[in-house]
Design a protein around this motif. Structure first.
Motif, PDB file in Angstrom:
ATOM      1  N   CYS A 119       0.830  -1.213   0.000  1.00  0.00           N
ATOM      2  CA  CYS A 119       0.000   0.000   0.000  1.00  0.00           C
ATOM      3  C   CYS A 119       0.863   1.261   0.000  1.00  0.00           C
ATOM      4  O   CYS A 119       0.539   2.237  -0.679  1.00  0.00           O
ATOM      5  CB  CYS A 119      -0.902   0.009   1.235  1.00  0.00           C
ATOM      6  SG  CYS A 119      -2.233  -1.205   1.223  1.00  0.00           S
ATOM      7  N   LEU A 120       1.953   1.243   0.753  1.00  0.00           N
ATOM      8  CA  LEU A 120       2.822   2.420   0.813  1.00  0.00           C
ATOM      9  C   LEU A 120       3.430   2.717  -0.555  1.00  0.00           C
ATOM     10  O   LEU A 120       3.588   3.883  -0.938  1.00  0.00           O
ATOM     11  CB  LEU A 120       3.927   2.212   1.848  1.00  0.00           C
ATOM     12  CG  LEU A 120       3.478   2.039   3.303  1.00  0.00           C
ATOM     13  CD1 LEU A 120       4.693   1.874   4.211  1.00  0.00           C
ATOM     14  CD2 LEU A 120       2.624   3.214   3.756  1.00  0.00           C
ATOM     15  N   ASP A 121       3.784   1.654  -1.293  1.00  0.00           N
ATOM     16  CA  ASP A 121       4.340   1.848  -2.634  1.00  0.00           C
ATOM     17  C   ASP A 121       3.275   2.367  -3.595  1.00  0.00           C
ATOM     18  O   ASP A 121       3.507   3.317  -4.360  1.00  0.00           O
ATOM     19  CB  ASP A 121       4.921   0.530  -3.167  1.00  0.00           C
ATOM     20  CG  ASP A 121       6.030  -0.017  -2.298  1.00  0.00           C
ATOM     21  OD1 ASP A 121       6.889   0.772  -1.875  1.00  0.00           O
ATOM     22  OD2 ASP A 121       6.041  -1.235  -2.035  1.00  0.00           O
ATOM     23  N   ASP A 122       2.102   1.734  -3.581  1.00  0.00           N
ATOM     24  CA  ASP A 122       1.037   2.118  -4.520  1.00  0.00           C
ATOM     25  C   ASP A 122       0.594   3.563  -4.307  1.00  0.00           C
ATOM     26  O   ASP A 122       0.300   4.280  -5.271  1.00  0.00           O
ATOM     27  CB  ASP A 122      -0.163   1.180  -4.374  1.00  0.00           C
ATOM     28  CG  ASP A 122       0.085  -0.208  -4.956  1.00  0.00           C
ATOM     29  OD1 ASP A 122       0.949  -0.331  -5.859  1.00  0.00           O
ATOM     30  OD2 ASP A 122      -0.572  -1.160  -4.507  1.00  0.00           O
ATOM     31  N   LEU A 123       0.537   3.981  -3.047  1.00  0.00           N
ATOM     32  CA  LEU A 123       0.090   5.339  -2.731  1.00  0.00           C
ATOM     33  C   LEU A 123       1.224   6.354  -2.807  1.00  0.00           C
ATOM     34  O   LEU A 123       0.987   7.550  -2.642  1.00  0.00           O
ATOM     35  CB  LEU A 123      -0.528   5.369  -1.332  1.00  0.00           C
ATOM     36  CG  LEU A 123      -1.842   4.601  -1.173  1.00  0.00           C
ATOM     37  CD1 LEU A 123      -2.173   4.435   0.313  1.00  0.00           C
ATOM     38  CD2 LEU A 123      -2.977   5.324  -1.888  1.00  0.00           C
ATOM     39  N   GLU A 124       2.445   5.877  -3.035  1.00  0.00           N
ATOM     40  CA  GLU A 124       3.632   6.748  -3.061  1.00  0.00           C
ATOM     41  C   GLU A 124       3.700   7.598  -1.800  1.00  0.00           C
ATOM     42  O   GLU A 124       3.894   8.819  -1.843  1.00  0.00           O
ATOM     43  CB  GLU A 124       3.635   7.636  -4.315  1.00  0.00           C
ATOM     44  CG  GLU A 124       3.671   6.867  -5.623  1.00  0.00           C
ATOM     45  CD  GLU A 124       3.696   7.783  -6.825  1.00  0.00           C
ATOM     46  OE1 GLU A 124       4.787   8.267  -7.176  1.00  0.00           O
ATOM     47  OE2 GLU A 124       2.605   8.032  -7.384  1.00  0.00           O
ATOM     48  N   VAL A 125       3.543   6.919  -0.676  1.00  0.00           N
ATOM     49  CA  VAL A 125       3.571   7.602   0.608  1.00  0.00           C
ATOM     50  C   VAL A 125       4.943   8.232   0.827  1.00  0.00           C
ATOM     51  O   VAL A 125       5.975   7.655   0.484  1.00  0.00           O
ATOM     52  CB  VAL A 125       3.234   6.615   1.742  1.00  0.00           C
ATOM     53  CG1 VAL A 125       3.459   7.238   3.104  1.00  0.00           C
ATOM     54  CG2 VAL A 125       1.790   6.140   1.594  1.00  0.00           C
ATOM     55  N   LEU A 126       4.959   9.431   1.396  1.00  0.00           N
ATOM     56  CA  LEU A 126       6.153  10.241   1.649  1.00  0.00           C
ATOM     57  C   LEU A 126       6.699  10.904   0.387  1.00  0.00           C
ATOM     58  O   LEU A 126       7.844  11.339   0.363  1.00  0.00           O
ATOM     59  CB  LEU A 126       7.259   9.428   2.332  1.00  0.00           C
ATOM     60  CG  LEU A 126       6.920   8.854   3.710  1.00  0.00           C
ATOM     61  CD1 LEU A 126       8.051   7.986   4.222  1.00  0.00           C
ATOM     62  CD2 LEU A 126       6.635   9.983   4.707  1.00  0.00           C
ATOM     63  N   ARG A 127       5.872  11.021  -0.640  1.00  0.00           N
ATOM     64  CA  ARG A 127       6.332  11.743  -1.836  1.00  0.00           C
ATOM     65  C   ARG A 127       6.172  13.252  -1.682  1.00  0.00           C
ATOM     66  O   ARG A 127       6.684  14.022  -2.485  1.00  0.00           O
ATOM     67  CB  ARG A 127       5.588  11.265  -3.080  1.00  0.00           C
ATOM     68  CG  ARG A 127       4.130  11.671  -3.185  1.00  0.00           C
ATOM     69  CD  ARG A 127       3.525  11.176  -4.492  1.00  0.00           C
ATOM     70  NE  ARG A 127       2.165  11.619  -4.726  1.00  0.00           N
ATOM     71  CZ  ARG A 127       1.084  10.986  -4.349  1.00  0.00           C
ATOM     72  NH1 ARG A 127       1.208   9.839  -3.680  1.00  0.00           N
ATOM     73  NH2 ARG A 127      -0.125  11.443  -4.616  1.00  0.00           N
ATOM     74  N   THR A 128       5.429  13.678  -0.659  1.00  0.00           N
ATOM     75  CA  THR A 128       5.248  15.092  -0.352  1.00  0.00           C
ATOM     76  C   THR A 128       5.948  15.396   0.963  1.00  0.00           C
ATOM     77  O   THR A 128       5.808  14.630   1.927  1.00  0.00           O
ATOM     78  CB  THR A 128       3.756  15.434  -0.242  1.00  0.00           C
ATOM     79  OG1 THR A 128       3.119  15.160  -1.497  1.00  0.00           O
ATOM     80  CG2 THR A 128       3.551  16.893   0.110  1.00  0.00           C
ATOM     81  N   PRO A 129       6.706  16.491   1.058  1.00  0.00           N
ATOM     82  CA  PRO A 129       7.395  16.796   2.324  1.00  0.00           C
ATOM     83  C   PRO A 129       6.432  16.871   3.497  1.00  0.00           C
ATOM     84  O   PRO A 129       5.362  17.462   3.407  1.00  0.00           O
ATOM     85  CB  PRO A 129       8.050  18.152   2.047  1.00  0.00           C
ATOM     86  CG  PRO A 129       8.245  18.186   0.562  1.00  0.00           C
ATOM     87  CD  PRO A 129       7.064  17.465  -0.008  1.00  0.00           C
TER      88      PRO A 129
END
Length: 372
Positions: free
Chosen positions: A185-195
């Motif tokens: 889920c973290l990969d699919d949602l690109e978690v932490l792509r925003t500061p």
């Protein structure tokens, strides 16, 4: 490819000649092999090295020597580059870098890179860093979302995927050019792509003082397995706890604010909230309190658009310790998590088993009738 069995007493069967061991060895693909260490500081920022042989920055690490085990290679590289003595027992990712990848010399055959978990470096660890005379010229801590601004594209993808694997707490992620072949889920949602927004405010137990306005109310909302709800903005990859600003309709009742926001943002209903404490935000012109509660999720419906923010959140379940890694809380995380654990026990919920973050189901499962 079949090998010639030189120890067999039987006559060889007619047909094409079989491959010798020497021919078999020569036919195998030649790959480079390397190691990296993922360190973070207390705020969850990734530790990168400035090097004198390329403009982009790198995780600590390097090539594996002939016959050297990867775990020993990363310990050697960290000792040589940072002057720190560490043992490495957990791999976060194994990445295949394709031939011809940018930043490599002509004729590069491809590489397999093992990324190991270096853990969190405390202030004393940074004070003990000793850089070599050559190659490594400096060390810096970088917000995860800003890794692509400091590293080559493949290296940045690999570092973030390894960070996701650390948060999930499961086995090493298998990557191809920095991309997981089995995304979570973290990969699919690109978690932490925003500061992340720093929330370095002091934590206090007890009620907020009368002179301090309670501006926001957030909640640790627990499922039956003891994991808490974290909301991920689908358009940003940013994490937040359910909750929001105290509005006039809430009649100065932050618990009422939490119930309303939990429904508007996440479409969940909760038990009576337990008060945990507050964060004293003195960064603006008007200091305020941002209070925290804990509650059990009692019911929920499929997610829908939050009219206040204009977005739909993905609802993930995480242990409090996993959730804290998605925020920039620094030292204020520890006392808050202690209060969260105590409240979870008071709510009669179990300590959760660590697993990768998963979505809250769209509908509450139908309970089977008791067997008589």
């Amino acid at each position: 490819m079949a090998l010639l069995n030189q120890d067999s007493d039987e006559n060889p069967t007619p047909g094409p000649p079989r491959t010798t061991e020497a021919q078999y060895v020569a036919s195998r693909s030649a790959l480079w092999s390397g190691v990296s260490a993922l360190f973070t500081d207390g705020r969850g920022r990734v530790v990168l090295e400035d090097v004198d042989y390329r403009p982009a920055r790198l995780l600590p690490g390097g090539a594996i020597d002939a016959g050297e085990a990867p775990s020993l290679a990363v310990a050697r590289e960290v000792r040589e580059e940072l002057g720190l003595t560490r043992t490495f027992s957990r791999a976060l990712a194994v990445d295949w870098v394709p031939p011809g990848a940018p930043g490599y010399p002509q004729g590069f055959p491809g590489e397999v890179i093992y990324v190991f978990d270096g853990g969190i470096l405390a202030e004393g660890d940074f004070a003990r860093i000793r850089l070599p005379e050559r190659e490594v010229t400096g060390v810096r801590c970088v917000e995860p979302a800003l890794l692509p601004h400091h590293m080559g594209p493949g290296n940045a993808r690999r570092a973030l995927a390894a960070l996701h694997a650390r948060i999930n707490g499961t086995g090493p992620a298998v990557l191809e050019d920095g991309r997981s072949i089995s995304p979570t889920c973290l990969d699919d949602l690109e978690v932490l792509r925003t500061p992340r927004k720093p929330q370095l405010w002091p934590w206090h137990t007890g009620p907020a003082p009368d002179e301090l306005q309670v501006r926001q109310s957030w909640g640790w909302l627990f499922s039956e397995d003891g994991r808490g709800l974290v909301l991920i903005g689908q358009d940003t990859g940013s994490a937040c706890l359910p909750g929001g600003t105290v509005e006039p309709a809430d009649h100065d009742d932050p618990a009422r604010t939490l119930r309303r926001e939990a429904w508007e943002e996440a479409q969940v209903r909760i038990s009576d909230p337990l008060y945990l404490g507050y964060l004293h935000d003195d960064t603006g012109s008007q200091p305020c309190a941002r209070v925290r509660y804990a509650a059990a999720i009692t019911d929920w419906e499929p997610p829908s658009l939050d009219e206040a923010t204009g977005q739909t959140y993905t609802r993930l379940l995480a242990t409090p310790e996993q959730a804290a890694q998605l925020f920039d809380w620094d030292s204020q995380a520890a006392p808050q998590l202690a209060a969260v654990r105590a409240a979870r026990e008071e709510l009669g919920l179990p300590a959760p088993v660590r697993q990768q973050l998963t979505e809250l189901p769209s509908h509450r499962p139908i309970q089977s009738p008791a067997v008589r």
